[in-house]
Write a protein that holds these residues in place. Structure first.
Motif, PDB file in Angstrom:
ATOM      1  N   LEU A   1      46.272  32.793  32.117  1.00  0.00           N
ATOM      2  CA  LEU A   1      46.290  33.096  31.667  1.00  0.00           C
ATOM      3  C   LEU A   1      44.841  33.817  31.929  1.00  0.00           C
ATOM      4  N   VAL A   2      44.595  34.863  31.557  1.00  0.00           N
ATOM      5  CA  VAL A   2      43.416  35.849  31.613  1.00  0.00           C
ATOM      6  C   VAL A   2      42.904  36.638  30.445  1.00  0.00           C
ATOM      7  N   THR A   3      41.957  37.444  30.616  1.00  0.00           N
ATOM      8  CA  THR A   3      41.705  38.301  29.455  1.00  0.00           C
ATOM      9  C   THR A   3      42.148  39.575  30.515  1.00  0.00           C
ATOM     10  N   GLU A   4      42.475  40.771  30.298  1.00  0.00           N
ATOM     11  CA  GLU A   4      42.236  41.957  30.350  1.00  0.00           C
ATOM     12  C   GLU A   4      41.508  42.261  32.446  1.00  0.00           C
ATOM     13  N   ALA A   5      39.955  42.193  31.150  1.00  0.00           N
ATOM     14  CA  ALA A   5      38.843  42.086  32.466  1.00  0.00           C
ATOM     15  C   ALA A   5      39.093  41.400  33.608  1.00  0.00           C
ATOM     16  N   GLU A   6      39.304  39.928  33.495  1.00  0.00           N
ATOM     17  CA  GLU A   6      39.716  38.885  34.077  1.00  0.00           C
ATOM     18  C   GLU A   6      40.542  39.487  35.065  1.00  0.00           C
ATOM     19  N   ARG A   7      41.810  40.492  34.745  1.00  0.00           N
ATOM     20  CA  ARG A   7      42.503  40.091  35.099  1.00  0.00           C
ATOM     21  C   ARG A   7      42.271  41.385  36.462  1.00  0.00           C
TER      22      ARG A   7
ATOM     23  N   GLY B   1      44.193  41.988  50.845  1.00  0.00           N
ATOM     24  CA  GLY B   1      45.250  42.625  50.980  1.00  0.00           C
ATOM     25  C   GLY B   1      46.412  41.942  51.009  1.00  0.00           C
ATOM     26  N   LEU B   2      47.111  41.347  48.977  1.00  0.00           N
ATOM     27  CA  LEU B   2      47.855  40.787  49.006  1.00  0.00           C
ATOM     28  C   LEU B   2      48.592  42.135  48.233  1.00  0.00           C
ATOM     29  N   THR B   3      50.165  41.927  48.063  1.00  0.00           N
ATOM     30  CA  THR B   3      50.681  42.503  47.125  1.00  0.00           C
ATOM     31  C   THR B   3      50.861  42.375  45.627  1.00  0.00           C
ATOM     32  N   ILE B   4      50.423  43.383  45.377  1.00  0.00           N
ATOM     33  CA  ILE B   4      50.278  43.502  43.698  1.00  0.00           C
ATOM     34  C   ILE B   4      51.264  43.338  43.049  1.00  0.00           C
ATOM     35  N   GLN B   5      52.410  43.196  42.338  1.00  0.00           N
ATOM     36  CA  GLN B   5      53.793  44.012  41.579  1.00  0.00           C
ATOM     37  C   GLN B   5      52.814  43.912  39.368  1.00  0.00           C
ATOM     38  N   ALA B   6      52.949  44.705  39.334  1.00  0.00           N
ATOM     39  CA  ALA B   6      52.034  45.428  37.354  1.00  0.00           C
ATOM     40  C   ALA B   6      53.593  46.091  36.482  1.00  0.00           C
ATOM     41  N   ASN B   7      53.259  45.288  35.820  1.00  0.00           N
ATOM     42  CA  ASN B   7      54.269  46.412  34.273  1.00  0.00           C
ATOM     43  C   ASN B   7      53.204  45.864  32.523  1.00  0.00           C
ATOM     44  N   GLU B   8      53.867  46.561  31.832  1.00  0.00           N
ATOM     45  CA  GLU B   8      53.217  46.153  30.791  1.00  0.00           C
ATOM     46  C   GLU B   8      52.738  44.919  30.315  1.00  0.00           C
ATOM     47  N   ARG B   9      53.933  43.511  30.657  1.00  0.00           N
ATOM     48  CA  ARG B   9      53.679  42.655  30.061  1.00  0.00           C
ATOM     49  C   ARG B   9      53.433  41.267  31.213  1.00  0.00           C
ATOM     50  N   ARG B  10      53.617  41.685  32.582  1.00  0.00           N
ATOM     51  CA  ARG B  10      53.479  40.825  33.764  1.00  0.00           C
ATOM     52  C   ARG B  10      53.171  41.474  34.823  1.00  0.00           C
ATOM     53  N   THR B  11      52.109  40.560  35.016  1.00  0.00           N
ATOM     54  CA  THR B  11      51.348  41.050  36.567  1.00  0.00           C
ATOM     55  C   THR B  11      51.374  39.723  37.536  1.00  0.00           C
ATOM     56  N   PHE B  12      51.857  40.319  39.170  1.00  0.00           N
ATOM     57  CA  PHE B  12      52.691  38.944  40.279  1.00  0.00           C
ATOM     58  C   PHE B  12      51.301  39.666  41.032  1.00  0.00           C
ATOM     59  N   ILE B  13      51.115  38.108  41.902  1.00  0.00           N
ATOM     60  CA  ILE B  13      50.411  38.570  43.352  1.00  0.00           C
ATOM     61  C   ILE B  13      51.330  37.715  43.890  1.00  0.00           C
TER      62      ILE B  13
ATOM     63  N   THR C   1      47.987  37.990  29.992  1.00  0.00           N
ATOM     64  CA  THR C   1      47.291  38.412  29.330  1.00  0.00           C
ATOM     65  C   THR C   1      47.676  38.082  27.900  1.00  0.00           C
ATOM     66  N   HIS C   2      49.313  37.707  27.571  1.00  0.00           N
ATOM     67  CA  HIS C   2      49.493  37.283  26.430  1.00  0.00           C
ATOM     68  C   HIS C   2      49.281  36.517  25.928  1.00  0.00           C
ATOM     69  N   PRO C   3      48.959  35.103  25.047  1.00  0.00           N
ATOM     70  CA  PRO C   3      48.656  33.297  24.600  1.00  0.00           C
ATOM     71  C   PRO C   3      49.686  33.228  23.957  1.00  0.00           C
ATOM     72  N   ASP C   4      50.747  34.490  23.312  1.00  0.00           N
ATOM     73  CA  ASP C   4      51.595  33.979  23.255  1.00  0.00           C
ATOM     74  C   ASP C   4      52.309  33.844  24.216  1.00  0.00           C
ATOM     75  N   ALA C   5      52.565  34.311  25.278  1.00  0.00           N
ATOM     76  CA  ALA C   5      53.615  33.994  26.806  1.00  0.00           C
ATOM     77  C   ALA C   5      53.421  32.848  26.830  1.00  0.00           C
ATOM     78  N   VAL C   6      52.609  32.165  26.928  1.00  0.00           N
ATOM     79  CA  VAL C   6      52.180  30.501  27.628  1.00  0.00           C
ATOM     80  C   VAL C   6      51.350  28.880  26.232  1.00  0.00           C
ATOM     81  N   GLU C   7      51.554  29.811  25.358  1.00  0.00           N
ATOM     82  CA  GLU C   7      50.691  28.997  24.094  1.00  0.00           C
ATOM     83  C   GLU C   7      52.088  27.567  24.174  1.00  0.00           C
TER      84      GLU C   7
END
Length: 138
Positions: free
Chosen positions: A8-14, A25-37, A49-55
């Protein structure tokens, strides 16, 4: 099947983590709700970045997570990506990638091992020594 760990990170941290991931050189996959490395360890890192997804509903906290992976270097990569030490995540080199152990805070319970060999423990109160969980039951 285990395929990612999330932070769980802030948008700035993300955005900062994504910049470091690109630099590595790592692969990044991102959309509105989730970001994967993508990582070389057999699993991805999710930046949430959405606390409701992990609380957690119970208030239990993840204290320690242990992995086995055929590729060494998990801890340094996580520290580099997140720009801080991550002592709660440890790894050992093994033939195949798998989660080995997870420790939660909460009401103590007997250790459980799932069908994939993951050992799940709950400790209370935890004693931290050098950033690691120390408990007579671990």
């Amino acid at each position: 099947m285990f395929d990612h760990i999330g932070f769980l990170v802030t948008e700035a941290e993300r955005l900062q983590v994504l910049g470091r991931a690109e630099g590595l050189g790592l692969t990044i996959q991102a959309n509105e709700r989730r970001t994967f490395i993508g990582t070389p360890f057999g699993f991805r890192i999710e930046l949430q970045t959405h606390p409701d997804a992990v609380e957690p509903e119970t208030g239990d906290r993840l204290l320690q997570l242990g992995f086995a992976t055929p590729t060494p270097g998990l801890e340094p990569l996580l520290s580099q990506l997140l720009a801080r030490p991550i002592p709660e995540i440890t790894s050992v080199v093994a033939e195949r990638m798998h989660a080995r152990q997870v420790v939660f805070s909460g009401i103590p319970a007997l250790p459980v091992q799932d069908p994939n060999g993951l050992e799940v423990r709950t400790v209370s109160p935890p004693a931290l020594i050098d950033g690691r969980i120390e408990d007579q039951h671990l």
